[in-house]
Design a protein around this motif. Sequence first.
Motif, PDB file in Angstrom:
ATOM      1  N   LEU A  82      -2.817  22.247 -32.428  1.00  0.00           N
ATOM      2  CA  LEU A  82      -3.765  22.085 -31.323  1.00  0.00           C
ATOM      3  C   LEU A  82      -4.023  20.609 -31.051  1.00  0.00           C
ATOM      4  O   LEU A  82      -4.036  20.180 -29.897  1.00  0.00           O
ATOM      5  N   TRP A  83      -4.214  19.821 -32.090  1.00  0.00           N
ATOM      6  CA  TRP A  83      -4.454  18.380 -31.927  1.00  0.00           C
ATOM      7  C   TRP A  83      -3.271  17.728 -31.206  1.00  0.00           C
ATOM      8  O   TRP A  83      -3.454  16.956 -30.271  1.00  0.00           O
ATOM      9  N   LEU A  84      -2.072  18.033 -31.647  1.00  0.00           N
ATOM     10  CA  LEU A  84      -0.872  17.456 -31.042  1.00  0.00           C
ATOM     11  C   LEU A  84      -0.686  17.925 -29.596  1.00  0.00           C
ATOM     12  O   LEU A  84      -0.403  17.127 -28.701  1.00  0.00           O
ATOM     13  N   THR A  85      -0.847  19.212 -29.368  1.00  0.00           N
ATOM     14  CA  THR A  85      -0.646  19.797 -28.045  1.00  0.00           C
ATOM     15  C   THR A  85      -1.681  19.295 -27.039  1.00  0.00           C
ATOM     16  O   THR A  85      -1.347  18.987 -25.896  1.00  0.00           O
ATOM     17  N   ASP A  86      -2.935  19.198 -27.474  1.00  0.00           N
ATOM     18  CA  ASP A  86      -3.997  18.708 -26.586  1.00  0.00           C
ATOM     19  C   ASP A  86      -3.718  17.302 -26.089  1.00  0.00           C
ATOM     20  O   ASP A  86      -4.143  16.926 -24.999  1.00  0.00           O
ATOM     21  N   ARG A  87      -3.006  16.526 -26.869  1.00  0.00           N
ATOM     22  CA  ARG A  87      -2.692  15.148 -26.481  1.00  0.00           C
ATOM     23  C   ARG A  87      -1.310  15.028 -25.841  1.00  0.00           C
ATOM     24  O   ARG A  87      -0.884  13.951 -25.470  1.00  0.00           O
ATOM     25  N   GLY A  88      -0.588  16.134 -25.771  1.00  0.00           N
ATOM     26  CA  GLY A  88       0.724  16.129 -25.141  1.00  0.00           C
ATOM     27  C   GLY A  88       1.816  15.534 -26.007  1.00  0.00           C
ATOM     28  O   GLY A  88       2.888  15.191 -25.507  1.00  0.00           O
ATOM     29  N   TYR A  89       1.575  15.426 -27.322  1.00  0.00           N
ATOM     30  CA  TYR A  89       2.581  14.864 -28.218  1.00  0.00           C
ATOM     31  C   TYR A  89       3.573  15.944 -28.629  1.00  0.00           C
ATOM     32  O   TYR A  89       3.197  16.987 -29.137  1.00  0.00           O
ATOM     33  N   GLY A  90       4.840  15.650 -28.427  1.00  0.00           N
ATOM     34  CA  GLY A  90       5.873  16.567 -28.881  1.00  0.00           C
ATOM     35  C   GLY A  90       6.025  16.466 -30.391  1.00  0.00           C
ATOM     36  O   GLY A  90       5.797  15.409 -30.979  1.00  0.00           O
ATOM     37  N   TYR A  91       6.401  17.565 -31.011  1.00  0.00           N
ATOM     38  CA  TYR A  91       6.583  17.580 -32.459  1.00  0.00           C
ATOM     39  C   TYR A  91       7.627  18.630 -32.826  1.00  0.00           C
ATOM     40  O   TYR A  91       7.957  19.509 -32.047  1.00  0.00           O
ATOM     41  N   LYS A  92       8.130  18.518 -34.050  1.00  0.00           N
ATOM     42  CA  LYS A  92       9.089  19.498 -34.561  1.00  0.00           C
ATOM     43  C   LYS A  92       9.014  19.500 -36.085  1.00  0.00           C
ATOM     44  O   LYS A  92       8.384  18.634 -36.692  1.00  0.00           O
ATOM     45  N   ASN A  93       9.659  20.487 -36.667  1.00  0.00           N
ATOM     46  CA  ASN A  93       9.811  20.611 -38.122  1.00  0.00           C
ATOM     47  C   ASN A  93       8.480  20.621 -38.878  1.00  0.00           C
ATOM     48  O   ASN A  93       8.350  19.957 -39.909  1.00  0.00           O
TER      49      ASN A  93
END
Length: 117
Positions: A82-93
């Motif tokens: 949620l923290w990453l998505t709310d800021r629009g940061y892409g992530y993986k693994n």
Amino acid sequence: MTDRTFRVTVRGTFDGLTPEQTAELLAEAAEHDMLHASFTREGHLSYDLAARPFFTFRYLESGEAEEDIAPASLRAQTAAELWLTDRGYGYKNLRVQAEDLSQAALGKRQRRARAGA
């Protein structure tokens, strides 16, 4: 009933960051320095984006039984996503690791303190 404390670590990799997002994270890097990392209820993010694209969230969770570690891990993962998505940061693994502190091995000082009590 005994209240158990869980330390939950959520690790992953930033993915597809824009130059603006990278600049934003670099500007906030001092707040997320790995040398100040700690386990907190709200979660602590640490990274060193100048060195590598990895990040770590550290959460302090609790439960009443050993079986509560799985829901605690899921809560931590969801909070990190949620923290990453709310800021629009892409992530993986994303990888989640949890430890029940009531099951952790005691250090030398802790064993001596328990023996003396």
